[in-house]
Scaffold this active site. Structure first.
Site, PDB file in Angstrom:
ATOM      1  CD  GLU A 212      -2.906  -1.269   2.251  1.00  0.00           C
ATOM      2  OE1 GLU A 212      -2.916  -0.354   3.089  1.00  0.00           O
ATOM      3  OE2 GLU A 212      -3.690  -2.225   2.274  1.00  0.00           O
ATOM      4  CE  LYS A 346     -11.035  -3.097   3.888  1.00  0.00           C
ATOM      5  NZ  LYS A 346     -10.397  -4.250   4.573  1.00  0.00           N
TER       6      LYS A 346
END
Length: 437
Positions: A212, A346
């Site tokens: 990430e 999400k």
């Protein structure tokens, strides 16, 4: 306006794994969306359909999900002649076609790809930006629009990194900025200071970045990681303006009812594993010592007792991710048990836009906050940048200010802020209640 074509193909995500891309065509053109995927996935999530054929893509192919779009969903949508602007009808049709509680027949990755591409096509038909269309679908207030605080994952541990560090993400949140663009500049400057400090203390290779975009040095404890981040914030000159957030991803180190902070060591000493109460005490010490404003997944996904006990006197935002997996039933239970006060949203955990919007609304109704989130396996798709503005959640986590699949979302938010001008405000320190601003 009706949909004239729906087509899916297999493309690659930021980890080099196959994922599903869907194109929806109307008279206005072709609109495309790509589905992300996670590394640490909750057991209660909607099913991401993978082929399982180890001879290709190590079993991670998505040819079945792609076929499900092209051979099952596409013909059904075309024959039903659904209006592209009727998101609920599109999603309901796909859920009926699937007929399972966790989307295991067609795959959440097949359904979501269509769901997101349809929303983009609808925005084009209405001649409005995607964030405006999403606000319309959600019934969000747009006077003013709210730009989110970016929670930037600058240091990685847990399943996202080597090293002994158990907690998965250490994020900086520029809550003291005046605008999103200023927040991103502050975040970027701290990130560069952090990389320099990390290389100095842990060697050149420690500056390498994880999935990430965060650094992943060989750090042993949370305190060591937090000291490094605080030093980087001070070096950049932003003490008091930048807060810290944690994603502990504790389900990853929950064993036999205890928490093993040395879980990456196969010979870990079970006498040192912590009870939920002992882990809660550790978090409390960290909150007292560091400018922490948010803790995600402090306990395992089914350790309800530990969550409820900790929430009572935590004093910071407690974000549920693995606990709730964007699932309405799990969210309702978490609200009833007073286990947390914010939802990590999400879209691929629940698998359709309509259900994602409902999850956010259920959370807001319970005075929870909502943080929109990327996944560790991301793509160039910027859908969640528009979603966070459309839903008015005031907080987004989409990695470090590095790696193009992370910057794609952050750059889209810069464009949205510029386009909205005085019609938008920055959530800042009020990120938790941004939907009420």
């Amino acid at each position: 306006m009706a949909i004239s074509k729906v087509y899916a193909r297999s493309v690659y995500d930021s980890r080099g794994n196959p994922t599903v891309e869907v194109e929806v065509t109307t008279e206005n053109g072709t609109f495309r969306s790509i589905v992300p995927s996670g590394a640490s996935t909750g057991v209660h999530e909607a099913l991401e359909l993978r082929d399982g054929d180890k001879s290709k893509w190590l079993g991670k192919g998505v040819t079945k999900a792609v076929s499900n779009v092209n051979d099952i969903i596409a013909p059904a949508l075309l024959s039903a002649n659904v209006d592209v602007k009727d998101q609920k009808a599109v999603d309901a049709l796909m859920l009926t076609l699937d007929g399972t509680p966790n989307k295991s027949k067609l795959g959440a990755n097949a359904i979501l790809g269509v769901s997101m591409a349809v929303a983009k096509a609808a925005a084009a038909e209405k001649k409005v930006p995607l964030y405006q269309h999403l606000a319309d679908l959600a019934g969000s207030s747009t006077t003013p629009f709210v730009l989110p605080v970016p929670f930037l994952n600058v240091l990685n541990g847990g399943s996202h990194a080597g090293g002994a560090l158990a907690l998965q993400e250490f994020m900086i949140a520029p809550t003291g900025a005046e605008s999103f663009s200023e927040a991103l500049r502050m975040g970027s400057e701290v990130y560069h200071n952090l990389k320099s400090l990390t290389k100095k203390r842990y060697g050149a290779s420690a500056g390498n970045v994880g999935d990430e975009g965060g650094v992943a040095p060989n750090i042993q404890t949370a305190e060591e990681a937090l000291d490094l981040i605080v030093d980087a914030i001070k070096a950049a000159g932003y003490e008091g303006k930048i807060d810290i957030a944690l994603d502990c991803a504790s389900s990853e180190f929950f064993k036999d009812g205890k928490y093993d902070l040395d879980f990456k060591n196969p010979e870990s000493d079970s006498s040192k594993w912590l009870s939920g109460q002992e882990l809660a005490d550790l978090y409390k010490k960290l909150v007292e010592k560091y400018p922490i404003v948010s803790i995600e997944d402090p306990f395992a996904e089914d350790d309800w007792e530990a969550w409820s006990h900790f929430y009572k006197n935590a004093g910071v935002q407690i974000v549920a991710d693995d606990l709730t997996v964007t699932n309405p039933t799990r969210i309702a239970t978490a609200i009833q048990k007073k286990a947390a006060d914010a939802l990590l949203l999400k879209v691929n955990q629940i698998g359709s836009l309509t259900e994602s919007i409902q999850a956010a609304k259920d959370s807001f109704d319970a005075t929870w906050g909502v943080m929109v989130s990327h996944r560790s396996g991301e793509t160039e798709d910027t859908f969640i940048a528009d979603l966070v503005v459309g839903l008015r959640t005031g907080q987004i986590k989409t990695g470090a200010p590095a790696r193009s699949e992370r910057l794609a979302k952050l750059n889209q938010l810069l464009r949205i802020e510029e386009e909205l001008g005085s019609k938008a405000i920055y959530a800042g320190k009020k990120f938790h209640n941004a939907n009420k601003l």
